[in-house]
Enzyme design. Structure first.
Site, PDB file in Angstrom:
ATOM      1  N   HIS A 129       0.841  -1.196   0.000  1.00 15.62           N
ATOM      2  CA  HIS A 129       0.000   0.000   0.000  1.00 15.62           C
ATOM      3  C   HIS A 129       0.876   1.246   0.000  1.00 15.62           C
ATOM      4  CE1 HIS A 129      -3.034   2.743   2.225  1.00 15.62           C
ATOM      5  NE2 HIS A 129      -3.265   2.786   0.937  1.00 15.62           N
ATOM      6  N   CYS A 154      -0.280   0.504   9.551  1.00 17.16           N
ATOM      7  CA  CYS A 154      -0.607   1.842   9.033  1.00 17.16           C
ATOM      8  C   CYS A 154      -2.066   1.939   8.582  1.00 17.16           C
ATOM      9  CB  CYS A 154       0.324   2.210   7.882  1.00 17.16           C
ATOM     10  SG  CYS A 154       2.008   2.535   8.439  1.00 17.16           S
ATOM     11  N   HIS A 155      -2.487   1.041   7.706  1.00 20.42           N
ATOM     12  CA  HIS A 155      -3.851   1.156   7.188  1.00 20.42           C
ATOM     13  C   HIS A 155      -4.608  -0.160   7.197  1.00 20.42           C
ATOM     14  CE1 HIS A 155      -1.414   4.417   5.455  1.00 20.42           C
ATOM     15  NE2 HIS A 155      -2.431   5.155   5.862  1.00 20.42           N
ATOM     16  N   GLY A 156      -4.089  -1.107   7.973  1.00 22.65           N
ATOM     17  CA  GLY A 156      -4.867  -2.318   8.219  1.00 22.65           C
ATOM     18  C   GLY A 156      -4.911  -3.343   7.106  1.00 22.65           C
ATOM     19  N   PRO A 169      -6.433  -2.026   2.063  1.00 22.14           N
ATOM     20  CA  PRO A 169      -6.214  -1.194   0.878  1.00 22.14           C
ATOM     21  C   PRO A 169      -5.041  -1.620  -0.021  1.00 22.14           C
ATOM     22  CG  PRO A 169      -5.402  -0.088   2.825  1.00 22.14           C
ATOM     23  CD  PRO A 169      -6.065  -1.352   3.306  1.00 22.14           C
TER      24      PRO A 169
END
Lengths: 190, 422, 257
Positions: A129, A154-156, A169
């Site tokens: 990502h 950070c964003h799963g 993501p």
């Protein structure tokens, strides 16, 4: 005679007229073209100097001794400044990776295409990502991934036990670097 | 309806210019700005200096990305640039040689100003800003020379900073402060790097002031007669831009010969020996462009006196516009002054040789005589020559001089043509 | 035209002066070095790779016992014509300290291409102890760090002689007039047939000295051939461009003069 004084670069050709003008214009255009080519050529060394230097490129491969890694453990080594995960998978992890359905995946790829020896999973530990390093042990951060693999703080993004993206993501699976087994216990990466 | 109707055809440029008149400014300063039509190629050296300054800033930024200002790593990081960084050798040699060629161009520029009286009224401030530019160049050049951290770097830093110790009472604390310690060491190198990166931008700022001052008074010219009307001048672009670029291109050929075939010619082999605080090289000399000042420093057998004289030798240039009492600018019309000028030019070269040679025997005598003439030229010769020399008759205008002297068949076109400009 | 001439003379004088200054600084080194013919000298000159390879052999077999080459890596040897595989073999022939390993210990391993040349001594102090108090200098940029470059290296290596009457040579020092102080801590190392060259070149002391000087010249600046080749292209370009610019300038100013 024409007027001067318009900021139109080298094309601004004062004086002259008739057939003379085209000869002049040709000269100015040719000179501008040669000058521009020269400037372009000068730019390259400046740009290229920011690319990896020869010593950086020469360090493009490393050798890792994996004798001490036990099943269910992973070590992290640095290759080209990036973390590389070397994980000795448990039989359960191998089974889970092999049996996962490809049609559920964002970036379908068979586990067998991602390992040379099923026991050893070697991955570039960079989330596809935005470049964070995913954790394997999700428990420590309070997030155990649903797929038994890596979880990016950070964003799963969630990766499975083959390092494939399953949720979140990130668009792609964790990368597999070029490597060879020099011996059963020594891997050369890069 | 804009307050200032813009004259550009391109609608985007027009749109921007109506809100932020940078194009009008550029147009005014670099396109329609009037240059005396009789300027010769010596007038190109200011532009050459400007282009070299930009070259050094560009290469310097790239080098700063690879260089490490630490005493343990500096030498090796420069060699890393030379060996491993893509085109690093080119960037570093360009940077180092452009420094020398910048000084060379500026020396031609300075001597051109001296010869044609470009410092005289109304251009005093241009000249003083020029002296300031030169001082900044010296500082920047010195700071940069220290960065490779070779033997010459280290000892240049030691010697030059020690100049300040000549001042009574405050001297030693100043030197300690400059060093950030009790000898030239890591704090010194680190701050010199920071300052070496800063100074060129300060320099660039002063250059812009130098130029805006120039664009009020206009350029001087070989006759030293001011522009009296459009028949005396040509617009800056394309006449002077093309001429300056041609001159720069030729200058670059000479620069390239050094850059590619003898890049270390103007350097010193000792600077390829890593800095060693325990051993001073047997001959320590500054870069060639500092040699005359170095000679003046050593000509005075007194520490404080030498330092003061060296600084005074540069600073006397600040008051030059008032030391030269002549009402006529160009030495073309002053044969006696011209003779003194050429002796002065030779004197500067002589001082350079004095600076390059060990300070003994004949070189000490030569350096002292050279120093005396240097100061006498400014403090005695120029004031007196201005009072007593009767200049030869001068043409009434630049155009008249060209019509008479040149006998050009295109003369009618030349006088008519510039009048048509906007 | 007169003005142009004057400007040119003025500029030329300024250049001549700059030459003069540096010329003068170099002149007072005092020692006359015998000048050798070097394939790499001049704008068209290039490193003689076969000679540089012989020079590497001299360095490896003799010089490297005392002198380091800290700034050079084994991969640099590719620049003097060794193949990738040859370089790997050369690198593998040395033991390099690496570590610490997982036990926290330093260990030795065979060298790889990216390794710097191994040092003969762990540090300067060890080097001094082993060499009678004298420190054998690093040779990485030696050719650029001495007046005369390759000529100096050659002269020094072949310049040993009996000390003339009146010159006292301290114990453990050797007379060599090319060395700055006249006596040097390094004994003569290169003699006829100190080396057996693979390519059959006759290994005289002078030949060995010249060969190692060429190798050190390459190591001092591995990019020098690339630099000169680019220089020729750049200068040809600038000559063409200047010609065009001059034509433009003539056209443009034709009406003004």
């Amino acid at each position: 005679m024409s007027t001067i004084a318009h900021p139109s670069g080298a094309g601004a050709a004062p004086g002259g007229g008739g057939g003379d003008a085209s000869r002049r214009n040709f000269l100015y255009i040719a000179t501008t073209a040669v000058g521009a080519a020269g400037l372009g050529a000068v730019a390259w060394p400046f740009i290229n100097s920011m690319n990896p230097a020869a010593d950086t490129l020469a360090l493009a491969s490393i050798e890792v001794d994996i004798t001490t890694v036990k099943p269910g453990e992973q070590i992290v080594v640095t290759w080209q400044g990036k973390p590389v995960f070397i994980r000795r998978r448990t039989p359960d992890e191998i089974t889970a990776a092999a049996q996962a359905k490809l049609e559920d995946m964002k970036d379908p790829q068979a586990d067998s295409a991602r390992v040379q020896k099923p026991e050893w999973l070697i991955l570039v530990g960079i989330c596809t990502h935005l470049g964070c390093v995913p954790n394997f042990d999700g428990k420590s951060s309070g997030h155990l991934g649903e797929f038994g693999g890596w979880f990016c703080p950070c964003h799963g993004s969630q990766y499975d036990t083959s390092g494939r993206i399953r949720k979140g993501p990130a668009p792609k699976n964790l990368g597999v670097p070029n490597y060879v087994f020099l011996k059963d216990t020594v891997i050369k990466i890069g | 309806m804009a307050l200032y109707p813009s004259k550009f055809k391109n609608p985007l440029i027009n749109w921007i210019d109506a809100r932020l008149p940078i194009f009008t400014l550029m147009h005014h300063e670099y396109i329609e700005f009037q240059m005396p039509r009789n300027v010769n190629y010596l007038w190109a050296f200011g532009a050459i200096g400007m282009l070299l300054l930009m070259t050094m800033i560009a290469t310097g930024i790239m080098l700063a990305m690879q260089y490490t200002p630490n005493t343990l790593l500096a030498f090796d990081s420069v060699e890393h640039i030379m060996r491993d960084v893509n085109y690093g050798w080119l960037l570093r040699y360009m940077h180092a040689n452009a420094g020398a060629f910048f000084f060379l161009a500026i020396y031609v520029h300075i001597f051109r100003g001296l010869y044609y009286g470009s410092y005289q009224k109304p251009r005093e401030l241009i000249w003083i800003l020029g002296v300031l530019i030169y001082l900044l160049m010296m500082a920047t050049g010195f700071l940069g020379y220290v960065l490779p951290w070779g033997q010459m770097s280290f000892w240049a830093a030691t010697v030059i900073t020690n100049l300040f110790s000549a001042f009574p009472v405050v001297g030693d604390p100043i030197v300690t402060w400059l060093w950030g310690g009790f000898s030239v060491d890591n704090p010194t190198l680190n701050r010199f790097f920071a300052l070496h990166y800063l100074m060129p931008f300060v320099l660039l700022g002063v250059v812009l002031l130098h130029l805006s001052a120039l664009h009020i008074t206009g350029s001087n010219n070989p006759l030293g007669i001011e522009i009296k009307g459009p028949q005396d001048s040509v617009p800056f672009h394309p006449y002077v831009t093309i001429k300056d670029l041609f001159a720069f291109s030729v200058y670059l050929i000479l620069f390239s010969v050094f850059l590619f075939f003898m890049p270390n010619y103007m350097g010193h082999p000792d600077n390829y020996i890593p800095a060693n605080a325990l051993v001073t090289p047997s001959h320590i000399v500054p870069e060639w462009y500092f040699l005359p000042w170095y000679a003046i420093l050593r000509a005075i057998p007194d520490k404080l006196g030498g330092t003061v004289m060296m600084f005074a030798a540069v600073l006397v240039l600040v008051v030059l516009p008032w030391l030269d009492t002549s009402k006529v600018k160009s030495l073309v019309f002053k044969p006696v002054s011209r003779l003194f000028f050429w002796v002065f030019a030779a004197d500067c070269i002589l001082l350079g040789f004095c600076g390059a040679n060990p300070p003994d025997g004949i070189w000490v005598v030569a350096a002292r005589l050279g120093t005396i003439y240097y100061f006498a030229y400014f403090l005695v010769a120029l004031p007196l020559l201005g009072k007593f020399e009767r200049p030869r008759p001068r043409p009434a205008s630049i155009a008249e001089a060209i019509l008479k002297g040149g006998g050009s068949v295109h003369a009618h076109a030349a006088t008519a043509q510039p009048m048509e400009k906007a | 035209m007169m003005r142009t001439m004057k400007s040119i003379i003025f500029a030329a004088a300024a250049v001549a002066v700059s030459f003069g200054f540096t010329g003068a600084t170099k002149a007072h080194e005092g020692i006359e070095l015998p000048e050798q013919a070097w394939a790499q000298s001049g704008p068209m000159g290039r490193i003689d790779k076969a000679q540089a390879q012989r020079g590497f052999q001299v360095y490896k077999e003799i010089c490297s016992n005392c002198h380091s080459l800290n700034l050079a890596s084994y991969r640099n040897l590719k620049g003097i014509g060794f193949t990738e595989d040859q370089v790997k073999v050369i690198a593998a022939g040395v033991q390099v300290q690496d570590g610490p390993n997982d036990q926290g210990e330093m260990f030795m391993r065979p060298g790889i291409q990216s390794d710097r040349f191994v040092k003969p001594f762990a540090n300067d102090k060890a080097a001094r102890v082993a060499n009678n108090g004298a420190l054998p200098p690093d040779l990485s940029v030696m050719v650029k760090a001495r007046h005369g470059g390759e000529d100096y290296i050659t002269a020094l290596l072949t310049g040993y002689a009996e000390a003339p009457a009146g010159v006292s040579v301290p114990d453990g020092k050797y007379y060599n007039k090319y060395f700055a102080s006249g006596t040097i801590g390094m004994p003569q190392m290169l003699f006829d047939d100190s080396i057996t060259y693979a390519d059959g070149t006759k290994a005289t002391a002078l030949q060995e000295s010249k060969d190692v000087a060429v190798f050190l010249s390459y190591i001092a600046e591995p990019t020098q051939d690339e630099r000169k080749a680019l220089g020729i292209k750049v200068i040809l370009f600038l000559i063409v461009f200047s010609g065009l610019m001059y034509a433009c300038k003539r056209q443009l100013w034709a009406d003004v003069h």
